[in-house]
Design a protein around this motif. Structure first.
Motif, PDB file in Angstrom:
ATOM      1  N   THR A 180       0.799  -1.225   0.000  1.00  0.00           N
ATOM      2  CA  THR A 180       0.000   0.000   0.000  1.00  0.00           C
ATOM      3  C   THR A 180       0.831   1.274   0.000  1.00  0.00           C
ATOM      4  OG1 THR A 180      -0.115   0.021   2.420  1.00  0.00           O
ATOM      5  CG2 THR A 180      -1.844  -1.177   1.247  1.00  0.00           C
ATOM      6  N   LYS A 181       2.135   1.164   0.232  1.00  0.00           N
ATOM      7  CA  LYS A 181       3.031   2.322   0.281  1.00  0.00           C
ATOM      8  C   LYS A 181       2.687   3.273   1.434  1.00  0.00           C
ATOM      9  CE  LYS A 181       3.787   2.334  -4.739  1.00  0.00           C
ATOM     10  NZ  LYS A 181       3.759   3.144  -5.968  1.00  0.00           N
ATOM     11  N   SER A 182       2.003   2.780   2.476  1.00  0.00           N
ATOM     12  CA  SER A 182       1.595   3.671   3.559  1.00  0.00           C
ATOM     13  C   SER A 182       2.798   4.227   4.308  1.00  0.00           C
ATOM     14  CB  SER A 182       0.669   2.927   4.533  1.00  0.00           C
ATOM     15  OG  SER A 182       1.331   1.819   5.121  1.00  0.00           O
ATOM     16  N   ARG A 183       3.865   3.413   4.454  1.00  0.00           N
ATOM     17  CA  ARG A 183       5.046   3.906   5.165  1.00  0.00           C
ATOM     18  C   ARG A 183       5.689   5.062   4.400  1.00  0.00           C
ATOM     19  NH1 ARG A 183       8.529   1.206   8.863  1.00  0.00           N
ATOM     20  NH2 ARG A 183       6.787  -0.184   9.217  1.00  0.00           N
ATOM     21  N   ARG A 184       5.721   4.977   3.081  1.00  0.00           N
ATOM     22  CA  ARG A 184       6.299   6.065   2.275  1.00  0.00           C
ATOM     23  C   ARG A 184       5.442   7.322   2.371  1.00  0.00           C
ATOM     24  NH1 ARG A 184       7.586   1.967  -1.863  1.00  0.00           N
ATOM     25  NH2 ARG A 184       9.825   1.583  -1.835  1.00  0.00           N
ATOM     26  N   LEU A 185       4.141   7.142   2.569  1.00  0.00           N
ATOM     27  CA  LEU A 185       3.257   8.286   2.742  1.00  0.00           C
ATOM     28  C   LEU A 185       3.642   9.063   3.988  1.00  0.00           C
ATOM     29  CD1 LEU A 185       0.674   9.664   1.579  1.00  0.00           C
ATOM     30  CD2 LEU A 185      -0.637   8.291   3.175  1.00  0.00           C
ATOM     31  N   TYR A 186       3.925   8.356   5.074  1.00  0.00           N
ATOM     32  CA  TYR A 186       4.353   9.028   6.300  1.00  0.00           C
ATOM     33  C   TYR A 186       5.713   9.692   6.113  1.00  0.00           C
ATOM     34  CZ  TYR A 186       0.640   6.241   8.459  1.00  0.00           C
ATOM     35  OH  TYR A 186      -0.571   5.675   8.771  1.00  0.00           O
ATOM     36  N   LEU A 187       6.566   9.113   5.285  1.00  0.00           N
ATOM     37  CA  LEU A 187       7.880   9.698   5.028  1.00  0.00           C
ATOM     38  C   LEU A 187       7.751  11.085   4.409  1.00  0.00           C
ATOM     39  CD1 LEU A 187      10.985   9.269   5.040  1.00  0.00           C
ATOM     40  CD2 LEU A 187      10.742   8.330   2.726  1.00  0.00           C
ATOM     41  N   ILE A 188       6.711  11.311   3.626  1.00  0.00           N
ATOM     42  CA  ILE A 188       6.490  12.631   3.026  1.00  0.00           C
ATOM     43  C   ILE A 188       6.399  13.704   4.109  1.00  0.00           C
ATOM     44  CG2 ILE A 188       4.801  14.045   1.772  1.00  0.00           C
ATOM     45  CD1 ILE A 188       4.108  11.530   0.146  1.00  0.00           C
ATOM     46  N   PHE A 189       5.685  13.412   5.183  1.00  0.00           N
ATOM     47  CA  PHE A 189       5.537  14.393   6.268  1.00  0.00           C
ATOM     48  C   PHE A 189       6.877  14.635   6.959  1.00  0.00           C
ATOM     49  CE2 PHE A 189       1.297  12.113   6.333  1.00  0.00           C
ATOM     50  CZ  PHE A 189       0.657  13.072   5.565  1.00  0.00           C
ATOM     51  N   ILE A 190       7.645  13.579   7.159  1.00  0.00           N
ATOM     52  CA  ILE A 190       8.937  13.717   7.827  1.00  0.00           C
ATOM     53  C   ILE A 190       9.897  14.527   6.969  1.00  0.00           C
ATOM     54  CG2 ILE A 190      10.961  12.411   8.580  1.00  0.00           C
ATOM     55  CD1 ILE A 190       9.038  10.235   9.552  1.00  0.00           C
ATOM     56  N   GLN A 191       9.907  14.282   5.661  1.00  0.00           N
ATOM     57  CA  GLN A 191      10.807  15.037   4.793  1.00  0.00           C
ATOM     58  C   GLN A 191      10.407  16.514   4.741  1.00  0.00           C
ATOM     59  OE1 GLN A 191      11.119  13.729   0.687  1.00  0.00           O
ATOM     60  NE2 GLN A 191      13.159  14.648   0.498  1.00  0.00           N
ATOM     61  N   ALA A 192       9.120  16.790   4.729  1.00  0.00           N
ATOM     62  CA  ALA A 192       8.678  18.186   4.745  1.00  0.00           C
ATOM     63  C   ALA A 192       9.142  18.882   6.017  1.00  0.00           C
ATOM     64  CB  ALA A 192       7.152  18.249   4.624  1.00  0.00           C
ATOM     65  N   ALA A 193       9.057  18.196   7.149  1.00  0.00           N
ATOM     66  CA  ALA A 193       9.527  18.778   8.412  1.00  0.00           C
ATOM     67  C   ALA A 193      11.028  18.996   8.385  1.00  0.00           C
ATOM     68  CB  ALA A 193       9.141  17.863   9.576  1.00  0.00           C
ATOM     69  N   MET A 194      11.779  18.044   7.830  1.00  0.00           N
ATOM     70  CA  MET A 194      13.230  18.174   7.741  1.00  0.00           C
ATOM     71  C   MET A 194      13.613  19.393   6.901  1.00  0.00           C
ATOM     72  SD  MET A 194      16.152  16.906   8.623  1.00  0.00           S
ATOM     73  CE  MET A 194      17.828  16.490   8.155  1.00  0.00           C
ATOM     74  N   CYS A 195      12.949  19.574   5.789  1.00  0.00           N
ATOM     75  CA  CYS A 195      13.254  20.714   4.918  1.00  0.00           C
ATOM     76  C   CYS A 195      12.990  22.038   5.622  1.00  0.00           C
ATOM     77  CB  CYS A 195      12.434  20.632   3.632  1.00  0.00           C
ATOM     78  SG  CYS A 195      12.982  19.348   2.485  1.00  0.00           S
ATOM     79  N   GLU A 196      11.889  22.121   6.355  1.00  0.00           N
ATOM     80  CA  GLU A 196      11.575  23.361   7.059  1.00  0.00           C
ATOM     81  C   GLU A 196      12.632  23.680   8.115  1.00  0.00           C
ATOM     82  OE1 GLU A 196       7.606  23.455   8.531  1.00  0.00           O
ATOM     83  OE2 GLU A 196       6.697  22.919   6.606  1.00  0.00           O
ATOM     84  N   LEU A 197      13.099  22.665   8.823  1.00  0.00           N
ATOM     85  CA  LEU A 197      14.152  22.881   9.816  1.00  0.00           C
ATOM     86  C   LEU A 197      15.459  23.276   9.130  1.00  0.00           C
ATOM     87  CD1 LEU A 197      13.374  19.861  12.158  1.00  0.00           C
ATOM     88  CD2 LEU A 197      13.168  22.264  12.776  1.00  0.00           C
ATOM     89  N   ALA A 198      15.759  22.642   8.005  1.00  0.00           N
ATOM     90  CA  ALA A 198      16.994  22.952   7.288  1.00  0.00           C
ATOM     91  C   ALA A 198      16.985  24.370   6.737  1.00  0.00           C
ATOM     92  CB  ALA A 198      17.203  21.946   6.160  1.00  0.00           C
TER      93      ALA A 198
END
Length: 274
Positions: free
Chosen positions: A64-82
């Motif tokens: 279902t790719k559900s884990r990759r879906l959650y990764l999208i949120f984590i990457q967005a947070a990482m970019c904002e911090l960076a």
């Protein structure tokens, strides 16, 4: 100033090195846990986000790719911090979450096996050296499978990093000296091009996270590309109404100036009948 990411095997001293660097440089020091906390603003419970880095994906998640879906949120947070700069990140996936940004210095830290066995026995209360070895093998194998699933890479590959430091004959203070020396050089300083790359990556991730968080557009397979506030979208959607909703969501994302849609509506073939 540079952004520094530190990848390491379990119990290899990554947190200690990151804290030394942050203290000496006056940077913020964040871990995977801080990313998960920041990503929770998209409405996903933190335990679900934690599974991205803490557990090997199940067979159903791989389908279902559900884990990759959650990764999208984590990457967005990482970019904002960076984007705030002056950052040291220690945890999994840092070298991939900010891939392509040249003022991100990617460090891998490795430690001798005996060092890690001793740390595992002390932290986990393991009764023997053999139990420590078994524990480390299990943790490392699970991490390898997770990173392959999430990023399609072997995180141990040295070509993913700018420098690999082995602390078998090097103190953490010396390792910090090496990283600071490299980070001060022009190759790792922000440029107009590298800051644009980070800003475009951050906006693209923010758009994908907003679509993933919206109940009507979650799970839609849409390619997103951002360039100076202009967002291009390509992919197939079920209806013109859904395309309209996607565009509306994207237009509401802070930083989006214009949306260009190359979305195509899936053709509907009539049932031929008996």
């Amino acid at each position: 100033m540079s952004i520094i990411t530190i990848s390491r095997g379990s119990l290899s001293g990554g947190r200690a090195l990151a804290e030394r660097l942050a203290d000496r440089l006056g940077y913020r020091c964040i871990s995977s846990e801080a990313l998960i906390e920041a990503a929770a603003k998209y409405g996903v419970p933190e335990p679900k986000l934690s599974e991205v880095f803490d557990k090997t994906p199940s067979f159903w998640e791989r389908l279902t790719k559900s884990r990759r879906l959650y990764l999208i949120f984590i990457q967005a947070a990482m970019c904002e911090l960076a984007q705030q700069g002056r950052l040291v990140y220690h945890g999994q996936g840092g070298q991939q979450l900010l891939k392509g940004v040249s003022h991100v210095m990617k460090v891998r830290l490795i430690a001798p096996l005996e060092y890690r066995i001793k740390a595992a026995m002390e932290r986990e209360g393991l009764p023997s050296r053999e139990a420590g070895i078994q524990y480390l093998q299990q943790v490392d194998e699970e991490r390898l499978r997770r990173m392959r699933y999430l990023f399609n890479v072997d995180w141990r590959d040295p070509s993913l990093y700018d420098v690999v430091l082995n602390i078998e004959h090097m103190s953490l203070e010396t390792a910090a000296d090496v990283v600071i020396y490299m980070a001060q050089h022009p190759e790792y300083q922000p440029t107009r091009a590298s800051e644009k790359k980070l800003n475009d990556l951050a906006l693209g991730c923010r758009v994908k996270a907003s679509l993933a968080a919206h109940p009507l557009t979650s799970g839609i397979d849409v390619e997103v590309r951002a360039d100076d506030g202009i967002v291009w979208m390509t992919g197939l959607v079920d209806s013109g109404e859904l395309e309209y909703e996607i565009i509306r969501v994207v237009q509401s994302v802070p930083g989006v100036k214009e949306v260009i849609s190359d979305l195509e509506v899936k053709p509907v073939f009539p049932y031929p009948g008996p």
